[in-house]
Design a protein around this motif. Structure first.
Motif, PDB file in Angstrom:
ATOM      1  N   LYS A  20     -87.003  67.754  79.993  1.00  0.00           N
ATOM      2  CA  LYS A  20     -86.589  69.137  80.280  1.00  0.00           C
ATOM      3  C   LYS A  20     -85.062  69.226  80.366  1.00  0.00           C
ATOM      4  O   LYS A  20     -84.460  70.168  79.829  1.00  0.00           O
ATOM      5  CB  LYS A  20     -87.213  69.612  81.585  1.00  0.00           C
ATOM      6  N   SER A  21     -84.458  68.241  81.012  1.00  0.00           N
ATOM      7  CA  SER A  21     -82.995  68.239  81.139  1.00  0.00           C
ATOM      8  C   SER A  21     -82.331  68.091  79.777  1.00  0.00           C
ATOM      9  O   SER A  21     -81.307  68.722  79.494  1.00  0.00           O
ATOM     10  CB  SER A  21     -82.554  67.098  82.065  1.00  0.00           C
ATOM     11  N   ALA A  25     -79.783  70.682  78.004  1.00  0.00           N
ATOM     12  CA  ALA A  25     -78.442  70.235  77.629  1.00  0.00           C
ATOM     13  C   ALA A  25     -78.134  70.549  76.169  1.00  0.00           C
ATOM     14  O   ALA A  25     -76.981  70.837  75.816  1.00  0.00           O
ATOM     15  CB  ALA A  25     -78.314  68.729  77.877  1.00  0.00           C
ATOM     16  N   GLU A  26     -79.139  70.511  75.314  1.00  0.00           N
ATOM     17  CA  GLU A  26     -78.929  70.763  73.894  1.00  0.00           C
ATOM     18  C   GLU A  26     -78.457  72.185  73.623  1.00  0.00           C
ATOM     19  O   GLU A  26     -77.717  72.432  72.671  1.00  0.00           O
ATOM     20  CB  GLU A  26     -80.211  70.496  73.101  1.00  0.00           C
ATOM     21  N   VAL A  27     -78.899  73.123  74.419  1.00  0.00           N
ATOM     22  CA  VAL A  27     -78.570  74.538  74.165  1.00  0.00           C
ATOM     23  C   VAL A  27     -77.615  75.101  75.209  1.00  0.00           C
ATOM     24  O   VAL A  27     -77.370  76.309  75.238  1.00  0.00           O
ATOM     25  CB  VAL A  27     -79.861  75.384  74.124  1.00  0.00           C
ATOM     26  N   LEU A 105     -87.605  55.574  77.499  1.00  0.00           N
ATOM     27  CA  LEU A 105     -86.591  56.370  76.802  1.00  0.00           C
ATOM     28  C   LEU A 105     -87.156  56.962  75.511  1.00  0.00           C
ATOM     29  O   LEU A 105     -86.809  58.078  75.127  1.00  0.00           O
ATOM     30  CB  LEU A 105     -85.369  55.492  76.485  1.00  0.00           C
ATOM     31  N   ILE A 106     -88.027  56.208  74.847  1.00  0.00           N
ATOM     32  CA  ILE A 106     -88.681  56.715  73.636  1.00  0.00           C
ATOM     33  C   ILE A 106     -89.642  57.851  73.992  1.00  0.00           C
ATOM     34  O   ILE A 106     -89.701  58.865  73.290  1.00  0.00           O
ATOM     35  CB  ILE A 106     -89.438  55.582  72.917  1.00  0.00           C
ATOM     36  N   ILE A 107     -90.385  57.662  75.083  1.00  0.00           N
ATOM     37  CA  ILE A 107     -91.318  58.703  75.528  1.00  0.00           C
ATOM     38  C   ILE A 107     -90.561  60.004  75.790  1.00  0.00           C
ATOM     39  O   ILE A 107     -91.015  61.099  75.417  1.00  0.00           O
ATOM     40  CB  ILE A 107     -92.071  58.269  76.796  1.00  0.00           C
ATOM     41  N   ILE A 108     -89.409  59.902  76.435  1.00  0.00           N
ATOM     42  CA  ILE A 108     -88.598  61.087  76.731  1.00  0.00           C
ATOM     43  C   ILE A 108     -88.193  61.788  75.436  1.00  0.00           C
ATOM     44  O   ILE A 108     -88.326  63.013  75.306  1.00  0.00           O
ATOM     45  CB  ILE A 108     -87.348  60.701  77.546  1.00  0.00           C
ATOM     46  N   GLN A 109     -87.716  61.007  74.464  1.00  0.00           N
ATOM     47  CA  GLN A 109     -87.298  61.599  73.194  1.00  0.00           C
ATOM     48  C   GLN A 109     -88.479  62.187  72.438  1.00  0.00           C
ATOM     49  O   GLN A 109     -88.357  63.237  71.784  1.00  0.00           O
ATOM     50  CB  GLN A 109     -86.602  60.539  72.331  1.00  0.00           C
ATOM     51  N   MET A 110     -89.630  61.552  72.524  1.00  0.00           N
ATOM     52  CA  MET A 110     -90.828  62.089  71.877  1.00  0.00           C
ATOM     53  C   MET A 110     -91.236  63.419  72.497  1.00  0.00           C
ATOM     54  O   MET A 110     -91.661  64.338  71.790  1.00  0.00           O
ATOM     55  CB  MET A 110     -91.968  61.075  71.961  1.00  0.00           C
ATOM     56  N   LEU A 111     -91.099  63.546  73.811  1.00  0.00           N
ATOM     57  CA  LEU A 111     -91.422  64.811  74.480  1.00  0.00           C
ATOM     58  C   LEU A 111     -90.482  65.919  74.010  1.00  0.00           C
ATOM     59  O   LEU A 111     -90.912  67.056  73.767  1.00  0.00           O
ATOM     60  CB  LEU A 111     -91.336  64.649  75.994  1.00  0.00           C
ATOM     61  N   ILE A 112     -89.197  65.594  73.879  1.00  0.00           N
ATOM     62  CA  ILE A 112     -88.215  66.578  73.399  1.00  0.00           C
ATOM     63  C   ILE A 112     -88.559  67.014  71.981  1.00  0.00           C
ATOM     64  O   ILE A 112     -88.609  68.212  71.666  1.00  0.00           O
ATOM     65  CB  ILE A 112     -86.787  65.987  73.458  1.00  0.00           C
ATOM     66  N   ASN A 113     -88.792  66.033  71.104  1.00  0.00           N
ATOM     67  CA  ASN A 113     -89.087  66.349  69.710  1.00  0.00           C
ATOM     68  C   ASN A 113     -90.450  67.035  69.550  1.00  0.00           C
ATOM     69  O   ASN A 113     -90.632  67.860  68.650  1.00  0.00           O
ATOM     70  CB  ASN A 113     -89.032  65.079  68.866  1.00  0.00           C
ATOM     71  N   ALA A 114     -91.395  66.685  70.426  1.00  0.00           N
ATOM     72  CA  ALA A 114     -92.711  67.324  70.370  1.00  0.00           C
ATOM     73  C   ALA A 114     -92.609  68.801  70.754  1.00  0.00           C
ATOM     74  O   ALA A 114     -93.301  69.652  70.169  1.00  0.00           O
ATOM     75  CB  ALA A 114     -93.691  66.601  71.292  1.00  0.00           C
ATOM     76  N   PHE A 115     -91.761  69.111  71.723  1.00  0.00           N
ATOM     77  CA  PHE A 115     -91.566  70.510  72.118  1.00  0.00           C
ATOM     78  C   PHE A 115     -91.002  71.320  70.950  1.00  0.00           C
ATOM     79  O   PHE A 115     -91.464  72.434  70.661  1.00  0.00           O
ATOM     80  CB  PHE A 115     -90.620  70.590  73.311  1.00  0.00           C
TER      81      PHE A 115
END
Length: 264
Positions: A20-21, A25-27, A105-115
């Protein structure tokens, strides 16, 4: 496996909070905010439509939805793998201060990309409504297709994360390799239709069964747009391959993660 499941349970809240963070941060500095997650795939779809229909005079049935499915799936797959190569060095401030399994860290990135992929698939749903695409129970086949996509992506990303710590040029090699795979995955063309007519069914089978991205994209299109069943045998095989790569990657990370900080 017990350690993996225990760690996933332990760090799941942290993974969700970090995802979520990361999205916020991206936007944070963007005037259009989350609208970029819609505009980005939409603009790419328009470009591919122009090239395929106007320049080459060819296009697939339900072309907008066809391209959205390919782009959305591919970006999740390739984006996660690319980002995993430098995942440890990118998060060195966290890795060097606290312990957590590095595959989190991969799980976090996968959640971001999945969203982001979910937002893109909302555009697919909109295109399906506009095209009046017939809907059937075969939409449920999205679940096994996505399962294969997630497991294979996680497995490949774990391997990439581990070797990315030791091989500086791995990021460049993977970028080049994924660029090649992109054009072999049928993002804006049908492998069965175009390749089948040009080279024969043997090459179609080779491209679909040896490339998990192409297989998942083709399977999603079949169940979402064309009301047909995907190749479950090939999907099952790649699910098994993804599980094997995930097990190998997790084992490598557990065994060597203490040395990552020393090498960074």
């Amino acid at each position: 496996m017990k350690r993996f499941l225990a760690d996933m349970k332990k760090y799941r809240e942290y993974a969700v909070y970090s995802a979520k963070s990361g999205l916020k941060a991206e936007v944070a500095d963007s005037h259009l905010s989350w609208l970029w997650w819609i505009l980005d795939p939409l603009l790419f779809m328009l470009v591919y439509s122009f090239v395929a229909i106007i320049v080459f005079g060819k296009g697939e049935k339900y072309f907008a939805a066809f391209v959205f499915i390919g782009l959305s799936s591919w970006r999740f797959f390739s984006g996660t793998i690319k980002q995993s190569v430098r995942m440890v060095s990118k998060n060195s401030a966290i890795v060097s201060k606290i312990y957590m399994p590095k595959y989190v860290l991969i799980i976090i990135q996968m959640l971001i990309n999945a969203f982001k992929m979910c937002i893109s698939f909302s555009l697919v749903a909109g295109a399906m409504v506009l095209y009046l695409v017939p809907v059937s129970y075969r939409l449920l086949y999205i679940i096994p297709c996505m399962l294969v996509l997630f497991v294979v992506t996680f497995g490949f990303s774990c391997i990439a994360l581990h070797f990315g710590v030791y091989v500086d040029d791995l990021s460049n090699l993977i970028n080049v390799f994924l660029q090649l795979v992109f054009y072999l995955s049928g993002i804006f063309y049908s492998i069965e239709t175009r390749v089948g007519k040009a080279l024969g069914d043997g090459y179609v089978t080779l491209l679909l069964r040896c490339n998990p991205a192409a297989l998942v994209i083709d399977s999603l299109r079949k169940c979402m747009l064309y009301n047909t069943e995907p190749d479950f045998a090939a999907l099952g095989l790649w699910l098994a391959v993804g599980c094997i790569f995930s097990a190998i990657g997790i084992r490598l990370i557990y065994k060597n993660e203490n040395s990552y900080v020393k090498i960074m």
